[in-house]
Scaffold this motif. Structure first.
Motif, short mmCIF file in Angstrom:
data_model
loop_
_atom_site.label_atom_id
_atom_site.label_comp_id
_atom_site.label_asym_id
_atom_site.label_seq_id
_atom_site.Cartn_x
_atom_site.Cartn_y
_atom_site.Cartn_z
N VAL A 23 0.85 -1.20 0.00
CA VAL A 23 0.00 0.00 0.00
C VAL A 23 0.88 1.24 0.00
O VAL A 23 0.67 2.17 -0.79
CB VAL A 23 -0.96 0.02 1.21
N ILE A 24 1.89 1.26 0.86
CA ILE A 24 2.80 2.41 0.96
C ILE A 24 3.55 2.60 -0.35
O ILE A 24 3.67 3.72 -0.86
CB ILE A 24 3.76 2.23 2.14
N GLU A 25 4.04 1.51 -0.91
CA GLU A 25 4.79 1.60 -2.17
C GLU A 25 3.92 2.17 -3.29
O GLU A 25 4.34 3.05 -4.04
CB GLU A 25 5.29 0.20 -2.56
N ARG A 26 2.70 1.68 -3.40
CA ARG A 26 1.80 2.18 -4.45
C ARG A 26 1.37 3.63 -4.20
O ARG A 26 1.13 4.38 -5.13
CB ARG A 26 0.58 1.28 -4.57
N ALA A 27 1.29 4.00 -2.92
CA ALA A 27 0.89 5.38 -2.59
C ALA A 27 1.94 6.39 -3.03
O ALA A 27 1.63 7.57 -3.18
CB ALA A 27 0.62 5.51 -1.09
N GLN A 28 3.18 5.94 -3.25
CA GLN A 28 4.21 6.84 -3.75
C GLN A 28 3.87 7.32 -5.15
O GLN A 28 4.25 8.42 -5.55
CB GLN A 28 5.58 6.15 -3.77
N THR A 30 0.42 6.87 -6.63
CA THR A 30 -0.97 7.31 -6.74
C THR A 30 -1.69 7.05 -5.41
O THR A 30 -1.39 6.07 -4.73
CB THR A 30 -1.69 6.59 -7.90
N PRO A 31 -2.61 7.93 -5.00
CA PRO A 31 -3.32 7.73 -3.74
C PRO A 31 -4.01 6.37 -3.68
O PRO A 31 -4.55 5.89 -4.68
CB PRO A 31 -4.35 8.87 -3.72
N GLN A 32 -3.98 5.75 -2.49
CA GLN A 32 -4.59 4.44 -2.27
C GLN A 32 -5.76 4.60 -1.30
O GLN A 32 -5.60 5.17 -0.22
CB GLN A 32 -3.56 3.47 -1.69
N THR A 33 -6.92 4.11 -1.68
CA THR A 33 -8.12 4.22 -0.85
C THR A 33 -8.31 2.94 -0.06
O THR A 33 -8.26 1.85 -0.63
CB THR A 33 -9.37 4.47 -1.73
N ILE A 34 -8.55 3.08 1.23
CA ILE A 34 -8.85 1.93 2.07
C ILE A 34 -10.33 1.99 2.40
O ILE A 34 -10.84 2.99 2.89
CB ILE A 34 -7.98 1.93 3.35
N MET A 35 -11.01 0.87 2.08
CA MET A 35 -12.45 0.79 2.22
C MET A 35 -12.81 0.10 3.54
O MET A 35 -12.15 -0.85 3.94
CB MET A 35 -13.04 -0.02 1.07
N ARG A 36 -13.85 0.59 4.19
CA ARG A 36 -14.39 -0.04 5.40
C ARG A 36 -15.88 -0.23 5.18
O ARG A 36 -16.58 0.74 4.86
CB ARG A 36 -14.14 0.82 6.63
N ASN A 37 -16.33 -1.45 5.32
CA ASN A 37 -17.74 -1.79 5.08
C ASN A 37 -18.19 -1.36 3.70
O ASN A 37 -19.31 -0.86 3.51
CB ASN A 37 -18.64 -1.17 6.16
N GLY A 38 -17.32 -1.51 2.72
CA GLY A 38 -17.66 -1.21 1.33
C GLY A 38 -17.66 0.27 0.97
O GLY A 38 -18.01 0.63 -0.14
N PRO A 40 -15.45 4.13 1.08
CA PRO A 40 -14.13 4.73 1.28
C PRO A 40 -13.99 5.26 2.70
O PRO A 40 -14.87 5.96 3.20
CB PRO A 40 -14.08 5.87 0.27
N SER A 41 -12.90 4.90 3.37
CA SER A 41 -12.69 5.33 4.75
C SER A 41 -11.51 6.29 4.87
O SER A 41 -11.62 7.34 5.50
CB SER A 41 -12.45 4.11 5.63
N VAL A 42 -10.37 5.92 4.28
CA VAL A 42 -9.18 6.77 4.31
C VAL A 42 -8.45 6.67 2.98
O VAL A 42 -8.66 5.73 2.22
CB VAL A 42 -8.21 6.40 5.46
N VAL A 43 -7.60 7.66 2.75
CA VAL A 43 -6.75 7.66 1.56
C VAL A 43 -5.31 7.79 2.01
O VAL A 43 -4.99 8.67 2.82
CB VAL A 43 -7.13 8.81 0.59
N VAL A 44 -4.46 6.92 1.50
CA VAL A 44 -3.03 6.96 1.81
C VAL A 44 -2.34 7.64 0.64
O VAL A 44 -2.51 7.24 -0.51
CB VAL A 44 -2.47 5.54 2.01
N VAL A 45 -1.59 8.70 0.96
CA VAL A 45 -0.84 9.43 -0.08
C VAL A 45 0.61 9.53 0.35
O VAL A 45 0.94 9.39 1.53
CB VAL A 45 -1.41 10.85 -0.33
N SER A 46 1.47 9.81 -0.60
CA SER A 46 2.90 9.99 -0.28
C SER A 46 3.08 11.25 0.56
O SER A 46 2.25 12.17 0.52
CB SER A 46 3.71 10.11 -1.56
N ALA A 47 4.17 11.28 1.31
CA ALA A 47 4.49 12.47 2.12
C ALA A 47 4.64 13.69 1.23
O ALA A 47 4.21 14.80 1.57
CB ALA A 47 5.75 12.23 2.94
#
Length: 88
Positions: A23-28, A30-38, A40-47
């Motif tokens: 997830v961290i590698e891909r977030a470098q 493009t933003p990665q979305t983490i889904m909770r209960n189907g 979108p809950s959070v988005v992981v982006v690079s620093a």
């Protein structure tokens, strides 16, 4: 809902936990979305992306000078009420 191709960007919480390094590698890239209960809950982006998005863009004075209300003839009246008694 684990990504199967590099262009996929959504993860379930369980798959994100299991593959956090990926997830961290891909977030470098493009933003990665983490889904909770189907949903979108959070988005992981690079620093770098986070700093770019949250960087200050000018001063408060510059912001106010660019306001569409600047120069508007607003009739603002200050309240002259007595301060209320606060009991601590």
């Amino acid at each position: 809902m684990q990504p199967s191709r590099p262009e996929d960007k959504s993860w379930t919480v369980a798959s994100a936990k299991a593959k956090l390094s990926e997830v961290i590698e891909r977030a470098q890239a493009t933003p990665q979305t983490i889904m909770r209960n189907g949903k979108p809950s959070v988005v992981v982006v690079s620093a770098e992306e986070w700093q770019r998005k949250t960087a200050r863009k000018g001063t408060l004075a510059e912001f106010l000078m660019q306001s569409p209300l600047r120069g508007a003839d607003l009739d603002l009246e200050r309240q002259r009420d007595e301060p209320r008694d606060l009991q601590l």
